[in-house]
Structure formats: C-alpha cells, structure tokens
Design an enzyme around this catalytic site. Structure first.
Site, PDB file in Angstrom:
ATOM      1  N   SER A   1       3.407  -7.675  14.265  1.00  0.00           N
ATOM      2  CA  SER A   1       2.426  -7.886  13.208  1.00  0.00           C
ATOM      3  C   SER A   1       3.038  -7.332  11.933  1.00  0.00           C
ATOM      4  CB  SER A   1       1.125  -7.166  13.539  1.00  0.00           C
ATOM      5  OG  SER A   1       0.245  -7.281  12.465  1.00  0.00           O
ATOM      6  N   ARG A   2       3.302  -8.213  10.968  1.00  0.00           N
ATOM      7  CA  ARG A   2       4.075  -7.780   9.805  1.00  0.00           C
ATOM      8  C   ARG A   2       3.258  -6.992   8.792  1.00  0.00           C
ATOM      9  NH1 ARG A   2       6.304 -13.372  10.017  1.00  0.00           N
ATOM     10  NH2 ARG A   2       8.018 -13.208  11.476  1.00  0.00           N
ATOM     11  N   VAL A   3       1.961  -7.245   8.724  1.00  0.00           N
ATOM     12  CA  VAL A   3       1.168  -6.557   7.700  1.00  0.00           C
ATOM     13  C   VAL A   3       0.010  -5.756   8.273  1.00  0.00           C
ATOM     14  CG1 VAL A   3       1.723  -8.151   5.829  1.00  0.00           C
ATOM     15  CG2 VAL A   3      -0.208  -8.651   7.292  1.00  0.00           C
TER      16      VAL A   3
END
Lengths: 131, 508
Positions: free
Chosen positions: B370-372
C-alpha cells in the site's frame, strides 16, 4: 472484404470531391465520373457507385428543403421557406413540397439531416411521451 | 373530469407552436449492439442518441460520413433505415442518498423491484477527474476489518487499492467484508451520536458477473445489515457489452456525488478484467484498430480515467476505489493487470497456493503493498503492527530454507515459530470483520508473547477466544482503546492485566 470496402469508399470519396465546380455539385462532373467508372471499371464498381450515390444524395439533400405538409401549401410559403433556409445555411436551398397527411396539421421541413418540426402529430407525440 | 381536461389543456398550452429543430440520421447497419448511422452531422462525442422505441445509444465513433454508436437497451425492434436523433445531452445517471439500499443497472434504473428511486439530481457518467490543486493527501483510514490488511497493507480514504488474484481466491470476499465492516462502523458511530464521525458509503459495481453471484452478494450485504449504506450497480454477464462498459463510470458518478457533497464513499469495481473484455468487444465491432491481446489502443486510458476519479478533495469528501482484477495462473505481468497495477496506489495480491493451504484471506505479504495507506493508519495499529510485515517476510524466506535441513539454530527456530503463529493469527473467516481496536489488542498480545506457549494450530482458536473475552468482559478497555486510538503506558498496563486474566481462562 473489409479492405475492399475501405478501398471502394476511398475511391468514392475521391470521385465525390472531383464532382464539385466552384463549391457546387456539378451535374456535368457527375456524368464525367459515371463515364470514368464505366470506362475504367475499378475494383468493386458496384460498391464504389453505391458509396458515391450515398455521398451525392447527402449533398443534394443539404441544398434542398423538403417541406412535408398536411393539406395544401401555397407557393409563396414554399418560396419564403426556401429564402429563410438559404439565409440560415448560407448556401442556395430550394424548397420541394411533399404532402403527408400523417402530420394531421402543420409542417415538417427537412434540410440535410436537420428537421424542423411544427406539426400537430409531433406535438401529440410529445404529449404522449410526457403522460 | 373537467380537471383532467384542464390538465390536458395546460399541457397543450405548454407546447410551443414554434418549430422544434432536431438533428436526425438513419441506421445504416446494426449488429452486436452497435449501429452505424448516416447523418447526425451535429452529434458530439459521447452524446446520447435517441433510437425509436425508447432505446438510447452513445456516439463513440465520429467518422467522416458515419457515426458508430453503442446501443443501450433492447435492439430487437431496431432495423436498417430507422430514424434516430441527437439529444444534445451526455449520458447521466441519478445520484444521491436515495440510491442507498438499491440495486440499479448501468443507467441508474432500479432493477430490484422496490419501486422508483427517490432522487432528483443527475451526474454525467463521464467526467474529468479532479485536478492537482483540489486534491488532498490521504490521512483517514478505510478499515476493512481484515487483520492482515489493516495491519500490513492499510488503505486510506481517497486511495486506489487493487485487489488482484486468480479466480476463487477471495477477491470479492475482501471487498464485501470491507463494505460490511464500514457499515458496522457507521452504525456504531450513529448509535453513539458522534457528530465528528464521517460515515463511509459504499458502491459495489458488478461487471460481467453471473446473476446468481450478484444475488449472493446482495444477500450477504443484506444479512449483515450493510445494504442500507450501499448502492449496487449491476451489469451482469447477460447484459450487453455497452452496459458492462458503462457500469463502472455510472458507479463512479454516484460516488462522486458523495465526494462533491462533503461525504466519503468507497467504490468496488468487480471486476475490471471483464470490463476490459467488454470494451474490447465493443471496439472490435466498431472496427477500431486492435493492439496487444486484441485490446484497443486506449485500454490504458479506459482504466486510468476511471480510477483517477477516486480522490480526496480539499474541503470536500473522498472517493476510495477498490478495483478487482482476475489473473490467469497468477500472472500479474499480463497486459490488463500491469496497466491497473501502475495506475493504483498499491495492490493486495491473493495467492491460490496460500488459499489451498487454508491461509484465508490468502494475502501474499511479499507482493502486496500500500503506497499511501500507512499515513492513514491509526497510531495503535502502527504501534503493534509496525514490524509485522518484515517478520512475515523473514519467516517465508526462512521457511523455504528450513525445508532443506532439520538442524536449525535456536534463533532461526524461534523466528519460524513466531512466523507460523502470526500466519495463524491472520486467518479469518469470510464475512467476519474484526474491529480495529480488537485487532490492535490481539496484535499487542502477539507482540508481548502471549501466544508463544500455545500450540501453532490452536493459535486461531486462542485469538478468537481472546477477542470474545475482550469484547464481552473488557468492554471499557476496548472502548478506551477505540477513543484513544493509541497505546500509552497506562493502556499497555491495562492490556497486560486483561491478557494475564485471559491466560488463566483459556485452556488450549
């Protein structure tokens, strides 16, 4: 088949562009195109002529106001419609009358693919859709 | 009777005597839900076109002397030569809270037999995504209720998190559990009268699915009491490809209404693989040039313009997107999966092998990211789950290595034991989301070695027992954990006391 169709369409479009003199479709040039097709017999001549016919018919319908009417329409009305449409579209447009009792009353004017509807039949259809 | 007559007269009076201008055309050819039209010189791209008999179409191909148009609705009555006319309108769907609890088709028409919709507003199906300036970074969580996701792959409001995996690996289950969990949180907050709480409404878009599957999803949501917070947009496999192509955009329009009006919404696209297939079908019938895997050249834009509409807006609400992609034999490097992976802000990858081993949800920790979302994670979750992903990754590496020999040093053995316990702890049945405070408490117990003396295969039962114990006998502690959302020294001491007490009650 698809390639043949595309080639026929391309040729028809080229012939169509050659049928104009001073921006107006010329009957002489159309005859010339027909003679050319008869003489040189391109691939799929029927397909070419059908596509050419459709393009010419569309162009002719753009310079003709087809006035459908229920009852009679005086020549002066047709003349005023032709004048109004000529002014609106900026090209010479002639009016042609065609009786259509299905309209009940009023007029329907068709120029190219634009339709101006002022008939009782259309109003009743709108009313029926709204109920 | 005279009133009726007056009404008709008023209606007639409303109708102007002025000539009405229409731009018309004719059907030149019609096949496979796509019509080639002559005329329509004034038609605009994506404009609605009116066919006889009430069917509508969308102009998708504007060529020199013909218009390619997909038809939405019944095409059986249409024939060559029929007159069509432009409407001057873009395709719009009804939006608003009146849609909650309803099942609608791709055009927003109710299909659940519960009567007409109570909505007045319409939003265009195609809309330009919000720009850079109006966007705000993700900072509020979307809680899925699934421990493996909330702790290691957190999702934030406004994020686009892809759920990807082979068929039958539990992709839809994750999405449905998230909707159910959010509905539970909404209900809880409404009951407590929390004025600062922002409910999260859900939209589930079913594309190209079997009707029986959609019915099962609706039943699951209804049984969990989540349907009242959910809109279902159904474009089943029996629908024509045009409807399947439009359904996600219709759902996005409904979600945008919540976002534009300062509310938060979650949208699930189930699934975008079938959406791409429907679009490929339309494009091939429209004779657009095809590229890789016969998809048209703009298949990337098809999904990027859809997923870019998910955002968190400054001073307004948010739209979170959970697109689903089905892979073939775990191949994430296929055309559509790589496209969507590159557009989204992370992915939850589900593995068939893990699923078959009984590890459900079958989340592959190594490939999921999950990048953010981590900036939206609650402090208490960060405190207890900060190192979990690394520990699990180490465990997988060691587990593969350990298969070659039995002579393991004590440290490696301890790591393996711990890893297998974490794996057991993350096993969770479908339709059973866990609240974030309970998740934090259980993970705290794990981090503080309360599960170490328990046999690995009994860890799941022990965790369930601990959850029951805390939620029934330590409600005050759980409530404090929820309100504080962080574990301070006092709360840690309370958790220790509670876990010590639980230890005496649990007999493995």
């Amino acid at each position: 088949m698809a390639t043949h169709h595309k080639q026929a369409l391309l040729l028809a479009r080229r012939l169509f562009k050659l049928s104009f003199a001073d921006g107006v479709l010329s009957p002489e040039l159309v005859n010339g195109v027909l003679e050319y097709v008869a003489k040189h017999a391109p691939a799929n001549p029927v397909m070419v002529l059908k596509a050419y016919h459709r393009l010419v018919a569309t162009e002719l319908s753009r310079s003709r106001a087809l006035v459908e009417h229920a009852g009679s329409v005086e020549a002066s009305v047709l003349r005023s419609i032709a004048a109004a449409m000529t002014k609106k579209y900026g090209r010479p447009i002639t009016a042609e009358s065609r009786p259509n009792p299905a309209l009940i009353a009023g007029l329907r004017v068709r120029v190219g693919d634009d339709v101006y509807e002022s008939s009782v039949a259309a109003q009743l259809a709108t009313l029926a859709a709204g109920v | 009777m005279s009133t009726v007559l007056e009404q008709i007269e008023q209606q007639i009076a409303k109708l102007s005597n002025k000539a009405v201008k229409k731009n018309t055309g004719n059907i030149r050819a019609i096949a496979d839900g796509v019509a080639k039209l002559d005329g329509l010189s004034d038609v605009m791209y994506n404009e609605m076109v009116q066919f006889p008999g009430g069917a509508i179409g969308i102009a998708l191909n504007l060529e020199e002397d013909e218009v390619g148009c997909v038809i939405l609705g019944d095409v059986s009555q249409l024939k060559e030569g029929d007159e069509v006319q432009t409407t001057g309108r873009l395709l719009s769907v009804p939006v608003g809270k009146g849609l909650l609890g309803r099942v609608v088709d791709a055009l927003g028409r109710p299909v659940d037999g519960k009567g007409p919709l109570d909505t007045k507003e319409f939003f265009p199906v195609e809309k330009i995504a919000p720009g850079i300036i109006v966007r705000k970074s993700v900072s509020q969580p979307v809680l899925t209720g699934i421990m493996a996701i909330d702790s290691m792959i957190p999702i934030g409001r406004g994020q686009r998190e892809l759920i990807i995996g082979d068929r039958g690996t539990g992709k839809t289950t994750i999405a449905i559990d998230t909707i159910i969990n959010q509905a539970r949180i909404n209900r809880q907050a409404q009951a407590s009268g929390d004025k600062n709480f922002r409910p999260l409404y859900s939209i589930y878009v079913a594309i190209g699915q079997k009707n029986s599957n959609i019915a099962r999803t609706i039943a699951a949501l209804e049984a969990a009491g989540a349907l009242e917070y959910t809109i279902i947009v159904a474009a089943p496999a029996a629908d024509n490809p045009a409807n399947q192509y439009l359904a996600p955009y219709s759902g996005a329009a409904m979600g945008e209404w919540f976002m534009e009006n300062g509310m938060d919404a979650l949208i699930v696209y189930d699934d975008l693989s079938k959406h791409a297939v429907a679009y490929r079908q339309i494009s091939l019938v429209l004779k657009r040039p095809s590229g890789r895997e016969a998809y048209p050249g703009d298949v990337f834009y098809l999904h990027s313009r859809l997923l870019e509409r998910a955002a968190r807006l400054d001073g307004k609400g948010s739209l979170t997107a959970l697109p689903i992609i089905e892979t073939l034999a775990g191949d994430v490097s296929a055309y559509i999966p790589t496209n969507v992976i590159s557009i989204t802000d992370g992915q939850i990858f589900l593995e068939t092998d893990l699923f078959n081993q009984g590890i459900r949800p079958a989340v592959s920790v190594g490939l999921s990211v999950s990048r953010v979302g981590s900036s939206a994670q609650l402090k208490m979750t960060k405190q207890v789950a900060g190192k979990l992903k690394g520990e699990l990754a180490q465990f997988r590496e060691l587990a593969a290595f350990a298969q070659f020999g039995s002579d393991l040093d004590a440290r490696t053995k301890a790591q393996l034991d711990r890893g297998s316990r974490i794996v057991e702890l993350f096993k969770q049945p479908a339709g059973n989301p866990v609240s974030i405070e309970l998740q934090a408490a259980v993970l705290w117990a794990m981090q503080n070695n309360y599960f170490d003396p328990i046999e690995v295969k009994k860890v799941m039962a022990a965790a369930n027992h601990l959850k029951d114990f805390l939620s029934t006998r330590k409600t005050a502690l759980i409530d404090t954990l929820r309100t504080k959302a962080a574990i301070d020294n006092a709360l840690a001491a309370d958790l220790k006391t509670a876990c010590d007490e639980w230890k005496t009650t649990f007999t493995a």
